[in-house]
Design a protein around this motif. Structure first.
Motif, PDB file in Angstrom:
ATOM      1  N   ASN A  21       0.860  -1.179   0.000  1.00 15.83           N
ATOM      2  CA  ASN A  21       0.000   0.000   0.000  1.00 15.83           C
ATOM      3  C   ASN A  21       0.898   1.231   0.000  1.00 15.83           C
ATOM      4  O   ASN A  21       1.561   1.523   1.000  1.00 15.83           O
ATOM      5  N   GLU A  22       0.923   1.923  -1.117  1.00 18.56           N
ATOM      6  CA  GLU A  22       1.836   3.057  -1.278  1.00 18.56           C
ATOM      7  C   GLU A  22       1.447   4.218  -0.378  1.00 18.56           C
ATOM      8  O   GLU A  22       2.311   4.923   0.157  1.00 18.56           O
ATOM      9  N   ARG A  23       0.146   4.435  -0.196  1.00 19.89           N
ATOM     10  CA  ARG A  23      -0.297   5.572   0.618  1.00 19.89           C
ATOM     11  C   ARG A  23       0.183   5.442   2.059  1.00 19.89           C
ATOM     12  O   ARG A  23       0.625   6.404   2.671  1.00 19.89           O
ATOM     13  N   GLU A  24       0.090   4.210   2.603  1.00 22.71           N
ATOM     14  CA  GLU A  24       0.496   3.992   3.990  1.00 22.71           C
ATOM     15  C   GLU A  24       1.969   3.607   4.117  1.00 22.71           C
ATOM     16  O   GLU A  24       2.492   3.503   5.233  1.00 22.71           O
ATOM     17  N   HIS A  25       2.624   3.357   2.986  1.00 23.96           N
ATOM     18  CA  HIS A  25       4.044   2.979   2.968  1.00 23.96           C
ATOM     19  C   HIS A  25       4.298   1.697   3.761  1.00 23.96           C
ATOM     20  O   HIS A  25       5.250   1.604   4.544  1.00 23.96           O
ATOM     21  N   LEU A  26       3.427   0.721   3.559  1.00 22.67           N
ATOM     22  CA  LEU A  26       3.595  -0.560   4.239  1.00 22.67           C
ATOM     23  C   LEU A  26       3.132  -1.711   3.360  1.00 22.67           C
ATOM     24  O   LEU A  26       2.437  -1.510   2.362  1.00 22.67           O
ATOM     25  N   ASP A  27       3.534  -2.910   3.725  1.00 23.36           N
ATOM     26  CA  ASP A  27       3.117  -4.128   3.037  1.00 23.36           C
ATOM     27  C   ASP A  27       2.081  -4.855   3.889  1.00 23.36           C
ATOM     28  O   ASP A  27       1.943  -4.594   5.097  1.00 23.36           O
ATOM     29  N   TYR A  28       1.381  -5.780   3.260  1.00 28.66           N
ATOM     30  CA  TYR A  28       0.396  -6.550   4.027  1.00 28.66           C
ATOM     31  C   TYR A  28       0.133  -7.883   3.345  1.00 28.66           C
ATOM     32  O   TYR A  28       0.394  -8.062   2.146  1.00 28.66           O
ATOM     33  N   VAL A  29      -0.359  -8.829   4.145  1.00 30.83           N
ATOM     34  CA  VAL A  29      -0.855 -10.106   3.643  1.00 30.83           C
ATOM     35  C   VAL A  29      -2.331 -10.147   3.982  1.00 30.83           C
ATOM     36  O   VAL A  29      -2.714 -10.039   5.155  1.00 30.83           O
ATOM     37  N   GLN A  30      -3.158 -10.284   2.953  1.00 27.75           N
ATOM     38  CA  GLN A  30      -4.595 -10.174   3.169  1.00 27.75           C
ATOM     39  C   GLN A  30      -5.204 -11.465   3.709  1.00 27.75           C
ATOM     40  O   GLN A  30      -4.589 -12.531   3.669  1.00 27.75           O
ATOM     41  N   ALA A  31      -6.415 -11.331   4.210  1.00 21.61           N
ATOM     42  CA  ALA A  31      -7.180 -12.470   4.720  1.00 21.61           C
ATOM     43  C   ALA A  31      -8.214 -12.900   3.689  1.00 21.61           C
ATOM     44  O   ALA A  31      -8.425 -12.234   2.673  1.00 21.61           O
ATOM     45  N   SER A  32      -8.843 -14.030   3.965  1.00 21.59           N
ATOM     46  CA  SER A  32      -9.997 -14.469   3.182  1.00 21.59           C
ATOM     47  C   SER A  32     -10.960 -15.173   4.131  1.00 21.59           C
ATOM     48  O   SER A  32     -10.609 -15.503   5.265  1.00 21.59           O
ATOM     49  N   THR A  33     -12.160 -15.409   3.644  1.00 24.85           N
ATOM     50  CA  THR A  33     -13.149 -16.092   4.474  1.00 24.85           C
ATOM     51  C   THR A  33     -12.710 -17.516   4.809  1.00 24.85           C
ATOM     52  O   THR A  33     -13.207 -18.107   5.773  1.00 24.85           O
ATOM     53  N   MET A  34     -11.766 -18.053   4.051  1.00 27.57           N
ATOM     54  CA  MET A  34     -11.279 -19.412   4.299  1.00 27.57           C
ATOM     55  C   MET A  34     -10.532 -19.526   5.626  1.00 27.57           C
ATOM     56  O   MET A  34     -10.289 -20.623   6.117  1.00 27.57           O
ATOM     57  N   LEU A  35     -10.168 -18.386   6.219  1.00 30.32           N
ATOM     58  CA  LEU A  35      -9.508 -18.433   7.523  1.00 30.32           C
ATOM     59  C   LEU A  35     -10.394 -19.073   8.588  1.00 30.32           C
ATOM     60  O   LEU A  35      -9.901 -19.546   9.604  1.00 30.32           O
ATOM     61  N   ALA A  36     -11.693 -19.078   8.355  1.00 25.72           N
ATOM     62  CA  ALA A  36     -12.601 -19.700   9.317  1.00 25.72           C
ATOM     63  C   ALA A  36     -12.295 -21.180   9.501  1.00 25.72           C
ATOM     64  O   ALA A  36     -12.556 -21.759  10.563  1.00 25.72           O
ATOM     65  N   THR A  37     -11.704 -21.805   8.485  1.00 21.13           N
ATOM     66  CA  THR A  37     -11.385 -23.232   8.571  1.00 21.13           C
ATOM     67  C   THR A  37      -9.944 -23.478   9.005  1.00 21.13           C
ATOM     68  O   THR A  37      -9.530 -24.628   9.161  1.00 21.13           O
ATOM     69  N   ALA A  38      -9.182 -22.410   9.222  1.00 21.27           N
ATOM     70  CA  ALA A  38      -7.758 -22.547   9.533  1.00 21.27           C
ATOM     71  C   ALA A  38      -7.477 -23.380  10.782  1.00 21.27           C
ATOM     72  O   ALA A  38      -6.543 -24.190  10.785  1.00 21.27           O
ATOM     73  N   PRO A  39      -8.240 -23.225  11.878  1.00 21.83           N
ATOM     74  CA  PRO A  39      -7.949 -24.053  13.053  1.00 21.83           C
ATOM     75  C   PRO A  39      -8.005 -25.547  12.759  1.00 21.83           C
ATOM     76  O   PRO A  39      -7.182 -26.320  13.267  1.00 21.83           O
TER      77      PRO A  39
END
Length: 252
Positions: free
Chosen positions: A77-95
């Motif tokens: 994200n250039e505006r915030e000058h940071l990187d990120y890893v996004q989430a998805s609804t599939m995280l609900a099954t991660a446990p």
């Protein structure tokens, strides 16, 4: 750093986004990890045109032994000058996926300790409101925890379970884990109860409570709806509060 509290609505995502932006504004190299299937952090910082890869895919690939390059999951994200890893609804099954691993508590730690992430000064993990195996993974991967709390009557009692989980993680898989600080959020200075609860928190937790108090302001919702941090709003009281918090976090 995990931004954690098992209670929802206490400002975890607001803190992750704005603390990350404030640290970046101080010249730190920052990466945000959205570990909540509701995707509030991802929605706030996402940039049009970015792909569909999420932290859920990274977890699945790692547990399944599928080769992957973590760098392909990093978005900027250039505006915030940071990187990120996004989430998805599939995280609900991660446990459930994590539970199939022999090192079920350490999957996220193994992912985030790959060379790709070594260049960041701060990796902030926005945890979902739960104390499940995904939360344990966040704590196991972290050096420290930032705990947002609202100044409400149940605030002190509500922290007991989280502190117990932090202590279990420290004893079993991550002896270096510590609490960086407890952050009072959404504080309405017009309410007498707010001042009383802040006093109570300081009496119980002492210097673990940050000096910075995050005020209850419309800036948070406005910035999120416009997909940026309050730090980027000139003269924002909320943004300035997170800049002060960032100084405390770095000092600790």
């Amino acid at each position: 750093m995990s931004i954690a509290n098992q209670k929802g609505g206490v400002g975890k995502t607001t803190t992750a986004v704005n603390l990350g932006a404030a640290l970046a504004a101080m010249g730190q190299r920052v990466c945000l990890i959205d570990l909540d299937s509701q995707r509030n952090l991802s929605h706030t910082v996402e940039v049009d045109g970015h792909g569909n890869r999420s932290i859920a895919d990274l977890i699945y690939n790692h547990v399944s032994g599928i080769d992957y390059d973590p760098e392909q999951w990093l978005l900027h994200n250039e505006r915030e000058h940071l990187d990120y890893v996004q989430a998805s609804t599939m995280l609900a099954t991660a446990p459930s996926i994590l539970a199939t691993s022999d090192n079920s508590s350490l999957v996220l730690s193994e992912i985030l300790h790959s060379p790709v992430f070594a260049g960041y000064d701060y990796i902030l993990i926005d945890c979902r409101p739960a104390l499940d195996l995904l939360a344990v993974n966040a704590l196991a991967a972290s050096d420290a925890v930032v705990i947002p709390v609202e100044p409400e009557s149940y605030a002190v009692d509500g922290l007991a379970d989280l502190f117990a989980s932090i202590e279990r993680t420290r004893k079993t898989v991550n002896p270096q884990l510590r609490v960086n600080g407890i952050l009072v959020t959404r504080a309405d200075s017009r309410r007498k109860l707010t001042h009383q609860m802040i006093t109570d928190l300081r009496e119980v937790f002492g210097t673990q409570v940050y000096n910075t108090v995050i005020p209850y302001l419309a800036d948070a919702a406005k910035a999120a709806s416009e997909q940026h941090s309050a730090v980027t709003i000139n003269g924002s009281r909320l943004g300035n509060a997170y800049l002060e918090l960032a100084k405390e976090v770095v000092a600790r």
